[in-house]
Design an enzyme around this catalytic site. Structure first.
Site, PDB file in Angstrom:
ATOM      1  N   ARG A   1      -5.298   2.240  -1.544  1.00 11.55           N
ATOM      2  CA  ARG A   1      -4.062   1.465  -1.503  1.00 11.55           C
ATOM      3  C   ARG A   1      -4.223   0.312  -0.536  1.00 11.55           C
ATOM      4  O   ARG A   1      -5.065   0.332   0.360  1.00 11.55           O
ATOM      5  CB  ARG A   1      -2.858   2.318  -1.128  1.00 11.55           C
ATOM      6  CG  ARG A   1      -2.854   2.868   0.283  1.00 11.55           C
ATOM      7  CD  ARG A   1      -1.502   3.447   0.673  1.00 11.55           C
ATOM      8  NE  ARG A   1      -0.984   4.365  -0.301  1.00 11.55           N
ATOM      9  CZ  ARG A   1       0.209   4.230  -0.875  1.00 11.55           C
ATOM     10  NH1 ARG A   1       0.966   3.185  -0.580  1.00 11.55           N
ATOM     11  NH2 ARG A   1       0.658   5.114  -1.741  1.00 11.55           N
TER      12      ARG A   1
ATOM     13  N   LYS B   1      -4.966   0.050 -11.078  1.00 11.92           N
ATOM     14  CA  LYS B   1      -4.226  -0.463  -9.923  1.00 11.92           C
ATOM     15  C   LYS B   1      -2.826  -0.890 -10.330  1.00 11.92           C
ATOM     16  O   LYS B   1      -2.650  -1.737 -11.204  1.00 11.92           O
ATOM     17  CB  LYS B   1      -4.967  -1.639  -9.296  1.00 11.92           C
ATOM     18  CG  LYS B   1      -4.276  -2.189  -8.038  1.00 11.92           C
ATOM     19  CD  LYS B   1      -5.179  -3.117  -7.268  1.00 11.92           C
ATOM     20  CE  LYS B   1      -4.549  -3.516  -5.931  1.00 11.92           C
ATOM     21  NZ  LYS B   1      -5.455  -4.320  -5.112  1.00 11.92           N
TER      22      LYS B   1
ATOM     23  N   ASP C   1      -9.464 -12.630   0.556  1.00 12.45           N
ATOM     24  CA  ASP C   1      -9.337 -11.367   1.286  1.00 12.45           C
ATOM     25  C   ASP C   1     -10.653 -10.587   1.229  1.00 12.45           C
ATOM     26  O   ASP C   1     -10.682  -9.411   0.854  1.00 12.45           O
ATOM     27  CB  ASP C   1      -8.189 -10.528   0.720  1.00 12.45           C
ATOM     28  CG  ASP C   1      -7.762  -9.411   1.673  1.00 12.45           C
ATOM     29  OD1 ASP C   1      -8.121  -9.489   2.860  1.00 12.45           O
ATOM     30  OD2 ASP C   1      -7.077  -8.473   1.232  1.00 12.45           O
TER      31      ASP C   1
END
Length: 727
Positions: free
Chosen positions: A451, A471, A564
């Site tokens: 998560r 997801k 990210d």
């Protein structure tokens, strides 16, 4: 609680253990609403232990557990029940409504035990305190990200312990009592105790001592205040009124029409000792005068007010323009003020806060469920004939409708297929799944494998027996279907051996999901603390990461920034080949528009973020280059990007400087002619590594983390340099 969001009717409901080995909950003797999904050729038994664990086990081998309730907690943990990385606690919606609420207690991908508010509009972590750095959660709390077990348990004596070093003892610790740990509907985690035979539970401890610091507890545009005697109260700001006087969590709505016409005159109302956490415009503004801060807020259409605070440590005033007024609370002793922006024509100019006399405090009253199956007595024969006639007529209507649909679809095949993504599926194998297909594949989204801020990942088995990672996206739940399908068509065209293989998607109602290949060895973050990664694997991972990013930046048709890059987003297959994941969550950009301003907020993870994000500079592909360099330094040294603390199993060593600074200092202080990389290498590698490769990789990584973005190499240049020295 089984099927808590759609509970059974209450009439003729039954729990049955079938001969196939499946435990099934049936509603009104008609519908299967929940099951364990177990199968066994042997006779089974259902046993309720004194621990309150309900266990489905083999009669002949009672140590063989097929299913147990302890593996599926709802909002409560009992002594001995372990909370793992795959489970979480979810609060009830209210005191009398046991459906899923807004609060979750879970382990995140950084191995930290957290409390999350996931409301109708926004979500945020509020425990541990969000202003603590995620990679240094332990400041004053003894918390640690350096663990891989992700377990938490309450013992029978009243001590609760989590693998991130969080520990909690009840006030009656040491006594053998009945105990439970519950995530209550108000977002606080409380321990309850009682003696055997007693009816009432007593609170013996709680995680949050200040209930007003829990996010979402009073809703937007309101202030939470707490008095030990009277308890928690919520009040609307001036110019606002309750959306629902029976539900404080919905907050308040403006009594005026917000405008951006540059003609409306505004006034500011001040509130002392009141803080609204989060949702600042851009970043804070240091050493601003009050007039400068007020002018800044008036210039911004979306500014609803501003926080003005004096920092005693440096003698400066700080200005925080607010785009939303959330998580408001009164905090005695707080040195700042909030200045609320209101039109001069708005009413209520006398009191700063609304009078709460009209507030209905019984907002958690129980609501009876509908009972659609409760019928009066009917003649059986008449009832049978009536249903037979209705069924026959319905069957005819369905047949006519299906024939019409087939004819219509054949005449409009090309248009509808293109709209729904079927042409894309035929061309690339990238297909659209239904929500029911993915729910069945994941057994009701029961096995959580990861998560993050973007969503939760579950393991599933598709209808063609492929193991997949599925997801569920949070961030894109409100995105329109056509916009989402456009982005999916772009992702479908991406194909590289070092990018995670995307197999499909789901867009149905509010559901937005991605389906991609399952990686047997998990993430790089999970493997770094272990001895599984020798030097050759680490070097190959660095090269593979660079190739995947170079493809996204320079080779594919669209210009995609990841934004990210971190070990959690680098997945490893069965041969430890790296695959970059979550690359589809940043919007594609126009290569020719160097002044692209599509990024409306800071993206990434603290410790891996390039300076451009902090200083609000132009965002280019060099932000990924910077993050890549940090990850490589972490692989080489086995140290955290923020503090340089060891993440290996050989023990920790305290450092205060950032990882990149620490490595530069080691190179600078190394004696001339000495090999400086020996001073930074991960001790788990010992001397089993290629010195030349190590020095080249470390040098390239340091070039990638240069503060000036134009000095950093491109990812294709990184690939070229690493491959030219690959032995």
């Amino acid at each position: 609680m089984a099927n808590r969001d759609q509970p059974v009717n209450g009439k003729r409901s039954s729990l049955s253990l079938l001969k196939t080995g499946d435990l099934v909950l049936t509603d009104a003797a008609q519908f299967n609403v929940w099951s364990t999904g177990t199968l066994s050729p042997n006779p089974l038994e259902l046993h309720l232990f004194d621990t309150a664990n309900l266990v489905l086990r083999d009669q002949s081998n009672r140590t063989s557990v097929l299913w147990q309730s302890f593996d599926f907690p709802t909002d409560t943990l009992l002594p001995g029940q372990i909370l793992t990385r795959f489970t979480k606690l979810v609060s009830s919606r209210s005191e009398g409504n046991y459906s899923s609420g807004f609060y979750k207690l879970f382990f995140d991908n950084d191995n930290v035990f957290r409390l999350l508010y996931e409301g109708p509009q926004v979500s945020s972590v509020y425990w541990p305190d969000p202003w603590l750095v995620s990679n240094n959660v332990g400041s004053g709390n003894g918390r640690s990200t350096y663990n891989s077990s992700r377990v938490a348990v309450l013992d029978e004596y009243g001590q609760f312990r989590a693998s991130d070093h969080f520990s909690f003892k009840t006030i009656d610790y040491g006594l053998l009592l009945q105990r439970r740990l519950t995530l209550d509907h108000d977002g606080n985690v409380r321990a309850y105790s009682r003696k055997n035979g007693q009816e009432n539970w007593s609170i013996s401890g709680q995680f949050k001592s200040q209930p007003c610091f829990i996010h979402g507890i009073c809703g937007p545009n309101s202030i939470c205040s707490y008095e030990p005697v009277s308890g928690r109260k919520c009040a609307c700001l001036e110019g606002y009124s309750w959306i629902d006087s029976q539900d404080w969590t919905l907050g308040c709505k403006p009594n005026f029409q917000p405008t951006c016409d540059n003609k409306t005159e505004y006034r500011f109302i001040s509130y002392d000792e009141v803080d609204f956490y989060g949702y600042d415009y851009g970043s804070s503004f240091e050493n601003f005068t009050y007039k400068q801060c007020e002018s800044l807020c008036l210039e911004l259409c979306e500014c609803m007010g501003f926080q003005y605070t004096f920092a005693a440590e440096n003698g400066h005033f700080w200005c925080y323009p607010k785009t939303q007024l959330l998580n408001g609370h009164r905090s005695p002793g707080f040195t700042g003020q909030i200045f609320l922006r209101l039109p001069k024509t708005s009413a209520q100019e006398v009191n700063h806060m609304q009078n709460n006399d009209g507030l209905v405090c019984s907002r958690n009253a129980e609501k009876l469920l509908e009972r659609p199956y409760v019928k009066g007595k009917e003649n059986g024969s008449v009832k049978f004939m009536l249903w037979f006639a209705v069924g026959l007529g319905g069957f005819e209507v369905v047949c006519i409708f299906m024939v019409w649909c087939l004819l219509f679809r054949s005449s409009n095949h090309l248009v509808s297929a293109d709209q729904q993504g079927y042409v894309l599926a035929a061309a690339t194998g990238f297909r659209r799944y239904t929500y029911s297909e993915l729910k069945q594949a994941t057994k009701g989204f029961s096995e959580e494998i990861g998560r993050g801020a973007g969503g939760v990942v579950y393991k599933g088995v598709l209808s063609d027996n492929r193991v997949a990672a599925i997801k569920k996206l949070h961030e894109f739940a409100d995105q329109g279907e056509s916009e989402f399908l456009t982005e999916m068509s772009i992702i479908a065209r991406l194909n590289h051996m070092n990018l995670i293989g995307m197999w499909g998607y789901c867009v149905e109602g509010k559901h937005r999901m991605l389906v991609y290949e399952y990686m047997e060895n998990g993430s790089l973050a999970n493997n770094l603390p272990s001895n599984a990664l020798d030097w050759n694997k680490r070097y190959n991972i660095a090269v593979g990461m660079a190739k995947g990013l170079a493809y996204l930046h320079e080779e594919c048709l669209e210009w995609i920034l990841h934004c990210d890059i971190k070990p959690q987003n680098i997945l490893l297959d069965s041969d430890y080949q790296p695959k970059v994941a979550d690359f589809g969550l940043s919007k594609p950009l126009n290569r020719n528009n160097l002044n692209n301003s599509s990024f409306s907020r800071i993206r990434g993870t603290r410790g891996y973020m390039a300076p451009e994000w902090v200083f609000n500079l132009q965002i280019t592909s060099k932000v990924d280059v910077y993050s890549y360099g940090i990850v490589v330094l972490e692989m080489i040294s086995g140290r955290s990007p923020m503090t340089g603390v060891q993440v290996t199993e050989l023990g920790a060593e305290s450092h205060n400087e950032r990882l990149a600074t620490w490595v530069r200092e080691k190179r600078k202080k190394a004696a001339e002619g000495a090999c400086w990389v020996e001073q930074i290498v991960d001790p788990t590698l010992g001397s089993d590594y290629d010195m030349k490769q190590m020095e080249i990789l470390a040098t390239v990584a340091l070039e990638c983390v240069e503060e000036e973005k134009d000095v950093r190499p491109s990812m294709s240049q990184v690939v070229e340099r690493l491959q030219s020295h690959d032995s």
